[in-house]
Structures are given as structure tokens and as C-alpha cells.
Scaffold this motif. Structure first.
Motif, PDB file in Angstrom:
ATOM      1  N   ASN A  18       0.810  -1.224   0.000  1.00  0.00           N
ATOM      2  CA  ASN A  18       0.000   0.000   0.000  1.00  0.00           C
ATOM      3  C   ASN A  18       0.844   1.275   0.000  1.00  0.00           C
ATOM      4  OD1 ASN A  18       0.907  -0.200   2.614  1.00  0.00           O
ATOM      5  ND2 ASN A  18      -1.084   0.210   3.554  1.00  0.00           N
ATOM      6  N   LYS A  19       2.168   1.169   0.144  1.00  0.00           N
ATOM      7  CA  LYS A  19       3.055   2.340   0.112  1.00  0.00           C
ATOM      8  C   LYS A  19       3.729   2.522  -1.248  1.00  0.00           C
ATOM      9  CE  LYS A  19       2.469   3.190   4.467  1.00  0.00           C
ATOM     10  NZ  LYS A  19       1.599   4.228   4.909  1.00  0.00           N
ATOM     11  N   ILE A  20       3.530   1.564  -2.140  1.00  0.00           N
ATOM     12  CA  ILE A  20       4.151   1.638  -3.471  1.00  0.00           C
ATOM     13  C   ILE A  20       3.264   2.483  -4.378  1.00  0.00           C
ATOM     14  CG2 ILE A  20       4.910   0.326  -5.484  1.00  0.00           C
ATOM     15  CD1 ILE A  20       5.339  -2.065  -3.562  1.00  0.00           C
ATOM     16  N   ASN A  21       3.857   3.499  -4.997  1.00  0.00           N
ATOM     17  CA  ASN A  21       3.119   4.357  -5.924  1.00  0.00           C
ATOM     18  C   ASN A  21       3.248   3.879  -7.369  1.00  0.00           C
ATOM     19  OD1 ASN A  21       2.399   6.060  -3.827  1.00  0.00           O
ATOM     20  ND2 ASN A  21       4.164   7.371  -4.132  1.00  0.00           N
ATOM     21  N   THR A  22       4.439   3.452  -7.740  1.00  0.00           N
ATOM     22  CA  THR A  22       4.720   3.121  -9.135  1.00  0.00           C
ATOM     23  C   THR A  22       5.676   1.945  -9.204  1.00  0.00           C
ATOM     24  OG1 THR A  22       4.579   5.477  -9.675  1.00  0.00           O
ATOM     25  CG2 THR A  22       5.575   4.073 -11.323  1.00  0.00           C
ATOM     26  N   VAL A  23       5.476   1.111 -10.222  1.00  0.00           N
ATOM     27  CA  VAL A  23       6.410   0.037 -10.546  1.00  0.00           C
ATOM     28  C   VAL A  23       6.947   0.362 -11.932  1.00  0.00           C
ATOM     29  CG1 VAL A  23       6.715  -2.436 -10.865  1.00  0.00           C
ATOM     30  CG2 VAL A  23       5.020  -1.604  -9.257  1.00  0.00           C
ATOM     31  N   ASP A  24       8.262   0.362 -12.062  1.00  0.00           N
ATOM     32  CA  ASP A  24       8.887   0.753 -13.331  1.00  0.00           C
ATOM     33  C   ASP A  24       9.927  -0.283 -13.723  1.00  0.00           C
ATOM     34  OD1 ASP A  24       9.565   2.276 -15.543  1.00  0.00           O
ATOM     35  OD2 ASP A  24      10.872   3.627 -14.424  1.00  0.00           O
ATOM     36  N   VAL A  25      10.103  -0.459 -15.020  1.00  0.00           N
ATOM     37  CA  VAL A  25      11.172  -1.307 -15.550  1.00  0.00           C
ATOM     38  C   VAL A  25      12.084  -0.408 -16.374  1.00  0.00           C
ATOM     39  CG1 VAL A  25      11.753  -3.213 -17.087  1.00  0.00           C
ATOM     40  CG2 VAL A  25       9.761  -3.388 -15.596  1.00  0.00           C
ATOM     41  N   ARG A  26      13.354  -0.421 -16.027  1.00  0.00           N
ATOM     42  CA  ARG A  26      14.343   0.371 -16.768  1.00  0.00           C
ATOM     43  C   ARG A  26      15.209  -0.569 -17.587  1.00  0.00           C
ATOM     44  NH1 ARG A  26      15.373   4.729 -12.294  1.00  0.00           N
ATOM     45  NH2 ARG A  26      13.289   5.626 -12.343  1.00  0.00           N
ATOM     46  N   GLU A  27      15.529  -0.113 -18.772  1.00  0.00           N
ATOM     47  CA  GLU A  27      16.286  -0.924 -19.718  1.00  0.00           C
ATOM     48  C   GLU A  27      17.614  -0.229 -20.012  1.00  0.00           C
ATOM     49  OE1 GLU A  27      14.108  -2.615 -23.212  1.00  0.00           O
ATOM     50  OE2 GLU A  27      15.345  -1.159 -24.255  1.00  0.00           O
ATOM     51  N   LYS A  28      18.689  -1.004 -19.973  1.00  0.00           N
ATOM     52  CA  LYS A  28      20.013  -0.455 -20.244  1.00  0.00           C
ATOM     53  C   LYS A  28      20.692  -1.357 -21.273  1.00  0.00           C
ATOM     54  CE  LYS A  28      24.406   0.272 -17.863  1.00  0.00           C
ATOM     55  NZ  LYS A  28      25.102   0.080 -16.593  1.00  0.00           N
ATOM     56  N   LYS A  29      21.165  -0.758 -22.363  1.00  0.00           N
ATOM     57  CA  LYS A  29      21.851  -1.535 -23.390  1.00  0.00           C
ATOM     58  C   LYS A  29      23.292  -1.751 -22.962  1.00  0.00           C
ATOM     59  CE  LYS A  29      21.147  -1.025 -27.892  1.00  0.00           C
ATOM     60  NZ  LYS A  29      21.223  -0.532 -29.285  1.00  0.00           N
ATOM     61  N   LEU A  30      23.678  -3.027 -22.858  1.00  0.00           N
ATOM     62  CA  LEU A  30      25.044  -3.360 -22.461  1.00  0.00           C
ATOM     63  C   LEU A  30      25.960  -3.507 -23.667  1.00  0.00           C
ATOM     64  CD1 LEU A  30      24.369  -6.012 -19.688  1.00  0.00           C
ATOM     65  CD2 LEU A  30      24.849  -3.585 -19.424  1.00  0.00           C
ATOM     66  N   ARG A  31      25.419  -4.001 -24.750  1.00  0.00           N
ATOM     67  CA  ARG A  31      26.240  -4.172 -25.947  1.00  0.00           C
ATOM     68  C   ARG A  31      25.379  -3.841 -27.158  1.00  0.00           C
ATOM     69  NH1 ARG A  31      28.199  -9.957 -27.010  1.00  0.00           N
ATOM     70  NH2 ARG A  31      26.174 -10.160 -27.959  1.00  0.00           N
ATOM     71  N   GLY A  32      25.913  -2.954 -27.985  1.00  0.00           N
ATOM     72  CA  GLY A  32      25.193  -2.541 -29.174  1.00  0.00           C
ATOM     73  C   GLY A  32      26.016  -2.765 -30.428  1.00  0.00           C
ATOM     74  N   LYS A  33      25.757  -1.962 -31.429  1.00  0.00           N
ATOM     75  CA  LYS A  33      26.396  -2.110 -32.737  1.00  0.00           C
ATOM     76  C   LYS A  33      27.499  -1.092 -32.995  1.00  0.00           C
ATOM     77  CE  LYS A  33      23.189  -5.099 -34.051  1.00  0.00           C
ATOM     78  NZ  LYS A  33      23.378  -6.441 -33.608  1.00  0.00           N
TER      79      LYS A  33
END
Length: 120
Positions: A18-33
């Protein structure tokens, strides 16, 4: 990790649902092109030098660099996902993983508990 209608427990930390306002998923690219493109540019420069008559060695190294660039480019990008809980007083990253399905499952469980439907 357990999530019920009252608490979300992640390791040694517990959060009141009941104290949680938002749940978020963050994405970070570790290896790209980016590295593959840089190697491709080097390959192109070496091949152009060989074509303009600067030496056969440039052509061999350019061909090798081109093959390496293609192989690097074909590799799949790697992402890391973080599950974030936000309350009125703080923001807390609970979990970091490369498994998107695991993060989505946990996010859905917390959201169900937040709206009073979680019975696990």
C-alpha cells in the motif's frame, strides 16, 4: 522473492504494497552495434588504401577487418533490465537481470497486489 497482498519481499528488503506508488522497468543496453560500425569504417579505409595502390597489405587487413565487422554486427544486442519500486519517499531498484520475462512477471505480480488482486 515473494509478493503477496501486503508485502513485496526481495531478499532482505520488504516493501508494503500500500506504500508503493509506481512500478517501473528500466532498460540499459550493455552491448550494441557501435563497435561493429567503427571496425567497418576502419575496414573501408584500409580497402580504399589498397585500391588506390598504397599496398597489398592494406587489402588483406581491410578484408579481415570487414569480416570481423560483419560478425560483430550480426551479434545480438544485450540488455539489462531493472525493476524499480517508487514510493512517496524514495525510489528503490529491487532486481537487475537480463531476463525480460522474469522482470515482466514480477512487475505484473506487484501491480496485481497493488490493486488488491494478488493472492500468492
Amino acid at each position: 522473492m515473494t509478493i503477496d497482498r501486503d508485502f513485496a519481499r526481495f531478499g532482505s528488503k520488504s516493501f508494503a504494497i500500500n506504500k508503493i506508488n509506481t512500478v517501473d522497468v528500466r532498460e540499459k543496453k550493455l552491448r550494441g552495434k557501435g563497435a561493429a560500425i567503427a571496425v567497418g569504417v576502419v575496414a573501408a579505409v584500409l580497402l580504399l588504401a589498397a585500391y588506390s595502390g598504397q599496398g597489398e597489405g592494406f587489402g588483406v587487413f581491410g578484408a579481415i577487418a570487414a569480416i570481423v565487422a560483419v560478425l560483430m554486427y550480426r551479434r545480438r544486442d544485450i540488455y539489462e533490465y531493472g525493476l524499480i519500486l517508487v514510493s512517496s519517499s524514495s525510489e528503490e531498484q529491487l532486481l537487475t537481470t537480463r531476463d525480460r520475462d522474469e522482470i515482466d512477471t514480477l512487475r505484473a505480480a506487484v501491480e496485481k497486489a497493488m490493486v488488491g488482486r494478488g493472492r500468492q
